[in-house]
Design a protein around this motif. Structure first.
Motif, short mmCIF file in Angstrom:
data_model
loop_
_atom_site.label_atom_id
_atom_site.label_comp_id
_atom_site.label_asym_id
_atom_site.label_seq_id
_atom_site.Cartn_x
_atom_site.Cartn_y
_atom_site.Cartn_z
N UNK A 132 0.85 -1.20 0.00
CA UNK A 132 0.00 0.00 0.00
C UNK A 132 0.88 1.24 0.00
N UNK A 133 0.74 2.09 -1.03
CA UNK A 133 1.62 3.26 -1.13
C UNK A 133 0.88 4.52 -1.57
N UNK A 158 -0.26 -7.50 -4.77
CA UNK A 158 -1.15 -6.39 -5.10
C UNK A 158 -0.47 -5.09 -4.67
N UNK A 159 -0.23 -4.21 -5.63
CA UNK A 159 0.39 -2.92 -5.37
C UNK A 159 -0.66 -1.83 -5.54
N UNK A 160 -0.89 -1.03 -4.49
CA UNK A 160 -1.76 0.12 -4.63
C UNK A 160 -0.92 1.40 -4.61
N UNK A 161 -1.29 2.35 -5.45
CA UNK A 161 -0.55 3.61 -5.54
C UNK A 161 -1.55 4.74 -5.66
N UNK A 234 -0.59 -10.62 3.77
CA UNK A 234 0.38 -9.77 4.45
C UNK A 234 0.27 -8.37 3.86
N UNK A 235 0.58 -7.36 4.66
CA UNK A 235 0.43 -5.97 4.24
C UNK A 235 1.74 -5.22 4.50
N UNK A 236 2.16 -4.41 3.51
CA UNK A 236 3.32 -3.54 3.64
C UNK A 236 2.84 -2.12 3.32
N UNK A 237 3.24 -1.14 4.14
CA UNK A 237 2.68 0.21 4.03
C UNK A 237 3.79 1.26 3.97
N UNK A 238 3.70 2.16 2.97
CA UNK A 238 4.68 3.25 2.87
C UNK A 238 4.05 4.45 2.17
#
Length: 275
Positions: A132-133, A158-161, A234-238
């Protein structure tokens, strides 16, 4: 605004100030401006620099006796022979007001230690990973998307921008489009990477803040996927501080637990910012 410049090795410029001790002096290889707010650049990589995909380094310019350093996520994967960065242009930013004017042949200062929390080792294995970006927060995911280890650990990515305007989404769209042609990981990415781009100001296919889109269920219906589940995801946030807080709270409300290198778990957040 989509301009590219490349290095002519005969154009390296003399420095006005000495290089500080224990700092690498690297050469700008190329610069690409996407909008009047965003640009990317590539520099030579010190042979001694080791980092995990998703980590950040401290960079500066040799324009003062005591240069200003800021944290920048490395956008290139750990195996790349060069270092790529994606930056915002801040008119009065202590570093970025000068950094946005760099050209091939210029010198960039780089501290020798990489660190950060957006690394695969801080997550336990799962079926899907959601990156998530907002804005330049996409940079560490540019690194991870080009790392074979990502596809060893997760079946679907899954990439969100999310950005204000459509033009600001270009970096992410070009990144994902190029994956299929990548000689190292192209075959691994086939059918496994989904980009979900949204805007908050200019009209586009998908509009709104990512937390609102997830909360309303529109995110799931747009992509035709199951809801976030700590058992499988899993979730990665930046990105922006506001987004980090909201997505972290959303993840925890769904039962996700923050991980680290010492205690891997189901989500991670990067809190280091460029300025």
């Amino acid at each position: 605004m989509n301009t590219t410049a490349a290095l002519n090795t005969a154009e390296a410029k003399p420095l006005a100030f000495p290089i500080p001790a224990n700092v690498h002096a690297e050469t700008v290889v190329s610069v690409k401006h996407y909008t009047d707010r965003l640009f990317s650049f590539r520099v030579t990589r010190p042979q001694s620099l080791r980092f995990r995909s998703g980590e950040f380094v401290m960079i500066g310019l040799p324009n003062a006796e005591k240069p200003v350093f800021r944290a920048y996520s490395v956008a290139s994967p750990a195996w790349d022979e060069e270092l790529e960065f994606f930056s915002i242009k801040v008119p009065d930013g202590p570093l970025t007001q000068h950094l946005q004017k760099i050209q091939p042949g210029d010198t960039i200062l780089l501290r020798p230690k990489a660190t950060g929390t957006l690394v695969l080792d801080a997550l336990t294995p799962a079926k899907r990973v959601f990156m998530i970006s907002t804005g330049t927060g996409i940079a560490p995911f540019a690194s991870l998307l080009r790392d074979p280890d990502t596809y060893e650990k997760f079946e679907q990515v899954y990439l969100t921008h999310t950005c204000r305007d459509v033009a600001e989404l270009t970096y992410g769209k070009e990144l994902v489009a190029a994956l299929a042609e990548d000689p190292l990981i192209g075959e691994l990415t086939h059918g496994r990477v989904t980009l979900y781009s949204t805007t908050t100001r200019e009209e586009s296919t998908y509009m709104g803040r990512i937390t609102a889109l997830i909360g309303s269920g529109k995110f799931y219906s747009d992509l035709g996927i199951e809801k976030l589940n700590p058992e499988t995801d899993r979730i990665m946030i930046c990105g922006s501080m506001h987004m980090l807080k909201d997505v972290k709270e959303l993840a925890e409300s769904l039962g996700f637990e923050e991980g680290s290198l010492s205690h891997p778990n189901s989500f991670v957040v990067e809190r280091a910012f460029v300025g």
